[in-house]
Design a protein around this motif. Structure first.
Motif, short mmCIF file in Angstrom:
data_model
loop_
_atom_site.label_atom_id
_atom_site.label_comp_id
_atom_site.label_asym_id
_atom_site.label_seq_id
_atom_site.Cartn_x
_atom_site.Cartn_y
_atom_site.Cartn_z
N LEU A 1 1.08 0.15 13.51
CA LEU A 1 1.63 -0.25 14.80
C LEU A 1 1.64 -1.77 14.95
O LEU A 1 2.60 -2.34 15.47
N GLN A 2 0.57 -2.41 14.49
CA GLN A 2 0.51 -3.87 14.59
C GLN A 2 1.59 -4.51 13.72
O GLN A 2 2.30 -5.43 14.15
N THR B 1 5.01 -3.88 15.38
CA THR B 1 5.18 -4.74 16.57
C THR B 1 5.46 -6.18 16.16
O THR B 1 6.34 -6.85 16.73
N THR C 1 3.01 8.05 15.02
CA THR C 1 1.89 7.49 14.27
C THR C 1 0.71 7.22 15.19
O THR C 1 0.87 6.97 16.39
N HIS C 2 -0.49 7.27 14.57
CA HIS C 2 -1.72 6.84 15.25
C HIS C 2 -2.32 5.62 14.56
O HIS C 2 -3.37 5.13 14.98
N SER C 3 -1.68 5.15 13.50
CA SER C 3 -2.25 4.07 12.70
C SER C 3 -2.15 2.73 13.44
O SER C 3 -1.05 2.22 13.67
N THR C 4 -3.27 2.16 13.80
CA THR C 4 -3.26 0.87 14.50
C THR C 4 -2.72 -0.24 13.60
O THR C 4 -2.06 -1.17 14.08
N GLU C 5 -2.99 -0.14 12.28
CA GLU C 5 -2.50 -1.16 11.35
C GLU C 5 -0.97 -1.12 11.27
O GLU C 5 -0.30 -2.15 11.30
N VAL D 1 4.93 6.53 20.05
CA VAL D 1 3.50 6.26 20.16
C VAL D 1 2.98 6.82 21.47
O VAL D 1 3.64 6.72 22.51
N LYS E 1 -1.12 8.49 23.28
CA LYS E 1 -2.40 9.14 23.03
C LYS E 1 -2.14 10.63 22.78
O LYS E 1 -1.06 11.15 23.08
#
Length: 390
Positions: free
Chosen positions: A364-365, A368, A358-362, A46, A48
């Motif tokens: 990643l959440q 995590t 990945t850039h997917s916040t969903e 992960v 930017k």
């Protein structure tokens, strides 16, 4: 003559980069192990944009690709070929060799290494921490334009590395044994760029024919192009070839695509039209229509590329490098692919290592939240590049 060699496990432990891409100031290390020092088989990178995710995957592909080259003239990475870059990939191997089981650490090195010949040193304490008995180094150094690169002194020793390289290079081009499974214990890396398109085939440049696909046959690394309009590279060619073999591989490929790509929709992959040598997708519904693969949505193309290439080229020790695995995918499809990749990593009949960005916040959440939850067969890990980023 090489001793009998069987590889049970082949997984990344660490990658060290220096003077490559954004990693210029000092050696930068990515740790692919978990808190118990086990190599992860499901790992997310992960950061930017512009922080080096793609550079990391490209460097790994470059180093692993050295396994299949006896006298490479270049690395295939600009900072190694034209700059002062250097890199080291450390791998954990569990093997049967010379009549015994062994756990080794093998480091693949490349670039302008200097006299030290290593960016990371494996002493007895480090080896013990990873339950390994010995450290081997191989790779190349320097830049010799037009001439083969200079091998490390340990590169072709009459020891394990020599036998490993002989086994790999003797198997180059060997035909895969099936679709979605393999008898090959030798390792392969399947590297996918962030752009997994299925363009319309340029038939004026290369007419359709029953021809062996471009990537057919064993190789330590397959790097799949972002955009290629030639027949030999196309998925149509791969599917026509599988159909022509008439040994059940095509049916396995068709069933996998319909399960992983079109499940829940009216569409389905139907067949290959023999006269036109064209793969056909049926739109389903009350008035079904047939269309080519290049008329699929960008998300469907993404999944078709991944699942067909993985099924066709995997071995019992496969490393998947996938840049931006969620690109062009609706959140529902992101989760479908996320779960499918976890299923691959946890297979009992093969050793898969999935390393993806990945850039997917969903996603990643979700990742995590479940990092510390035991999932059968999974060893999970992740890396936030340049932790000082906002």
């Amino acid at each position: 003559m090489a001793s009998e060699l069987l590889i049970y496990e082949f997984r990344p432990l660490y990658l060290t980069l220096n003077r490559i891409g954004p990693f210029q100031d000092e050696p930068y290390e990515i740790d692919f192990t978990d808190k118990e020092n086990r190599p992860c088989n499901f790992f997310l990178l992960v950061s930017k944009n512009g922080s080096g995710k793609t550079t990391i995957l490209d460097t790994m592909s470059c180093l692993l690709g050295l396994l299949g080259q006896a006298e490479p003239k270049q690395y295939g990475l600009e900072d190694l070929d034209k700059g002062k870059g250097r890199a080291q990939l450390d791998l954990k191997l569990r093997v049967y060799w010379q009549g015994q089981d062994h756990d080794f650490v093998v480091s693949i090195l490349g670039g302008n290494l200097g006299n030290e010949l290593s960016l990371k040193i494996w002493d007895a304490e480090e080896l013990q921490k990873h339950h390994a008995s010995k450290w081997y180094r191989m790779g190349f150094t320097g830049q010799q334009s037009g001439y083969p690169l200079k091998p490390l002194p340990t590169h072709k020793s009459e020891d394990f590395i020599g036998d490993l390289l002989i086994s790999l290079q003797m198997s180059l081009g060997s035909s895969p044994s099936s679709f979605g499974e393999s008898i090959f214990s030798l390792p392969t890396t399947l590297s996918f760029s962030a752009y997994r398109d299925i363009p319309q085939i340029n038939e004026s440049a290369q007419p359709r024919s029953i021809t062996k696909p471009q990537y057919w046959g064993y190789s330590p690394v397959h790097c799949f192009s972002a955009h290629n309009e030639t027949w030999n590279y196309s998925l149509d060619n791969l599917l026509v070839w599988l159909k022509w073999l008439e040994d059940g591989r095509f049916e396995k490929a068709r069933d996998l695509v319909n399960q992983q790509v079109f499940q829940g929709s009216s569409k389905f992959f139907k067949d290959v039209d023999r006269p036109s040598l064209e793969a056909i997708v049926n739109s389903g519904g009350d008035e079904p229509k047939e269309h080519r693969l290049d008329r699929l949505s960008s998300g469907e193309k993404n999944l078709m590329q991944l699942f067909l290439r993985i099924g066709a080229h995997m071995t019992k020790n496969t490393i998947l490098l996938i840049d931006e695995f969620d690109v062009h995918l609706h959140i529902r499809w992101q989760y479908r692919l996320f779960n499918a990749l976890k299923s691959l990593a946890s297979r009992d009949d093969a050793n898969f290592t999935v390393i993806a960005t990945t850039h997917s916040t969903e996603i990643l959440q979700t990742f995590t939240d479940t990092m510390d939850i035991d999932e059968n067969g999974l060893v999970k890990g992740g890396h936030l590049i340049k932790e000082e980023m906002e």
